[in-house]
Scaffold this motif. Sequence first.
Motif, PDB file in Angstrom:
ATOM      1  N   MET A  99      38.501  44.605  36.604  1.00 50.52           N
ATOM      2  CA  MET A  99      39.658  45.443  36.268  1.00 50.52           C
ATOM      3  C   MET A  99      40.530  45.716  37.486  1.00 50.52           C
ATOM      4  SD  MET A  99      37.997  48.064  33.502  1.00 50.52           S
ATOM      5  CE  MET A  99      39.497  49.016  33.312  1.00 50.52           C
ATOM      6  N   ASN A 100      39.949  45.649  38.667  1.00 52.85           N
ATOM      7  CA  ASN A 100      40.747  45.843  39.882  1.00 52.85           C
ATOM      8  C   ASN A 100      41.661  44.659  40.174  1.00 52.85           C
ATOM      9  OD1 ASN A 100      39.877  48.361  40.576  1.00 52.85           O
ATOM     10  ND2 ASN A 100      38.199  47.645  41.870  1.00 52.85           N
ATOM     11  N   ASN A 101      41.438  43.543  39.494  1.00 49.71           N
ATOM     12  CA  ASN A 101      42.213  42.337  39.792  1.00 49.71           C
ATOM     13  C   ASN A 101      43.614  42.343  39.204  1.00 49.71           C
ATOM     14  OD1 ASN A 101      40.171  41.169  41.264  1.00 49.71           O
ATOM     15  ND2 ASN A 101      39.293  40.072  39.517  1.00 49.71           N
ATOM     16  N   VAL A 102      43.839  43.170  38.173  1.00 48.51           N
ATOM     17  CA  VAL A 102      45.147  43.160  37.511  1.00 48.51           C
ATOM     18  C   VAL A 102      45.678  44.586  37.401  1.00 48.51           C
ATOM     19  CG1 VAL A 102      46.465  42.419  35.489  1.00 48.51           C
ATOM     20  CG2 VAL A 102      44.403  41.168  36.153  1.00 48.51           C
ATOM     21  N   LEU A 103      46.907  44.778  37.847  1.00 43.48           N
ATOM     22  CA  LEU A 103      47.524  46.097  37.788  1.00 43.48           C
ATOM     23  C   LEU A 103      48.233  46.308  36.456  1.00 43.48           C
ATOM     24  CD1 LEU A 103      49.134  46.246  41.349  1.00 43.48           C
ATOM     25  CD2 LEU A 103      46.907  47.113  40.602  1.00 43.48           C
ATOM     26  N   CYS A 104      48.182  47.533  35.963  1.00 43.18           N
ATOM     27  CA  CYS A 104      48.887  47.889  34.730  1.00 43.18           C
ATOM     28  C   CYS A 104      49.769  49.091  35.018  1.00 43.18           C
ATOM     29  CB  CYS A 104      47.884  48.217  33.621  1.00 43.18           C
ATOM     30  SG  CYS A 104      48.678  48.785  32.100  1.00 43.18           S
ATOM     31  N   ARG A 105      51.071  48.887  34.962  1.00 46.61           N
ATOM     32  CA  ARG A 105      52.004  49.992  35.218  1.00 46.61           C
ATOM     33  C   ARG A 105      51.904  51.055  34.142  1.00 46.61           C
ATOM     34  NH1 ARG A 105      57.004  49.158  38.210  1.00 46.61           N
ATOM     35  NH2 ARG A 105      56.739  47.376  39.577  1.00 46.61           N
ATOM     36  N   CYS A 106      51.524  50.648  32.951  1.00 45.20           N
ATOM     37  CA  CYS A 106      51.451  51.610  31.847  1.00 45.20           C
ATOM     38  C   CYS A 106      50.155  52.418  31.873  1.00 45.20           C
ATOM     39  CB  CYS A 106      51.564  50.899  30.512  1.00 45.20           C
ATOM     40  SG  CYS A 106      53.086  49.975  30.304  1.00 45.20           S
ATOM     41  N   GLY A 107      49.199  51.996  32.686  1.00 45.70           N
ATOM     42  CA  GLY A 107      47.957  52.756  32.798  1.00 45.70           C
ATOM     43  C   GLY A 107      47.058  52.647  31.584  1.00 45.70           C
ATOM     44  N   THR A 108      46.843  51.445  31.116  1.00 46.13           N
ATOM     45  CA  THR A 108      46.006  51.262  29.919  1.00 46.13           C
ATOM     46  C   THR A 108      44.527  51.085  30.270  1.00 46.13           C
ATOM     47  OG1 THR A 108      46.296  48.852  29.918  1.00 46.13           O
ATOM     48  CG2 THR A 108      47.901  50.138  28.679  1.00 46.13           C
ATOM     49  N   TYR A 109      44.146  51.446  31.462  1.00 46.73           N
ATOM     50  CA  TYR A 109      42.794  51.121  31.938  1.00 46.73           C
ATOM     51  C   TYR A 109      41.677  51.666  31.047  1.00 46.73           C
ATOM     52  CZ  TYR A 109      45.446  49.837  36.052  1.00 46.73           C
ATOM     53  OH  TYR A 109      46.365  49.269  36.904  1.00 46.73           O
ATOM     54  N   HIS A 110      41.879  52.877  30.536  1.00 55.19           N
ATOM     55  CA  HIS A 110      40.838  53.468  29.685  1.00 55.19           C
ATOM     56  C   HIS A 110      40.617  52.593  28.449  1.00 55.19           C
ATOM     57  CE1 HIS A 110      38.335  56.606  28.013  1.00 55.19           C
ATOM     58  NE2 HIS A 110      39.027  56.540  26.891  1.00 55.19           N
ATOM     59  N   ARG A 111      41.711  52.157  27.843  1.00 61.34           N
ATOM     60  CA  ARG A 111      41.579  51.317  26.633  1.00 61.34           C
ATOM     61  C   ARG A 111      41.084  49.923  26.969  1.00 61.34           C
ATOM     62  NH1 ARG A 111      47.000  52.785  23.153  1.00 61.34           N
ATOM     63  NH2 ARG A 111      46.620  55.016  22.991  1.00 61.34           N
ATOM     64  N   ILE A 112      41.468  49.409  28.120  1.00 58.84           N
ATOM     65  CA  ILE A 112      40.952  48.091  28.535  1.00 58.84           C
ATOM     66  C   ILE A 112      39.437  48.157  28.627  1.00 58.84           C
ATOM     67  CG2 ILE A 112      40.816  46.456  30.474  1.00 58.84           C
ATOM     68  CD1 ILE A 112      43.799  47.176  31.038  1.00 58.84           C
TER      69      ILE A 112
END
Length: 154
Positions: free
Chosen positions: A128-141
């Motif tokens: 997950m650290n390899n790809v940035l998400c400007r929208c901040g979807t990390y929890h759902r990812i």
Amino acid sequence: MPQFSLTVNNNKYDVDAPADMPLLWVLRDLLNMTGTKYGCGVASCGVCSVIIDGNPVFSCQRTVGSCVNKKIITIEGLSTDGSHPVQKAWEQAGVPQCGYCQPGQMMQVVAMLEKNKRPSEETIDQVMNNVLCRCGTYHRIRKAIHLAIDSLNS
Ligand code: FES
Ligand code: FES
């Protein structure tokens, strides 16, 4: 211009390009596979991720000349109908917001799960650290990754 024969999503393509053209531009501009996105061009965002010979790769950092005789998989190659387990998990978890980073996110996760169907939380964190998400979807990812893991191990 030199001609290169590439294998993308199990199909052969001949492309005319300078040897140092980034694979990202070949995919998007010459092969019209626009699912792979351009973010930074300098290996900082990961949204251009594809899989080459089973490994996740930033396609902005690979030249076309280095991709001959390799097996390249892009987001278009996962399935034609959204039926890949990772695609289904993404849909189930409602991951995307703007969606721009999501092809890169999914390709990183697919590469991880093809090597290891039961990754540790530490491995998931690394991916997950390899790809940035400007929208901040990390929890759902993260939720979607676990849904995909459950699906692959059921
Ligand atoms: S566009 Fe390739 S890492 Fe950002
Ligand atoms: S969903 Fe918008 S950048 Fe990730």
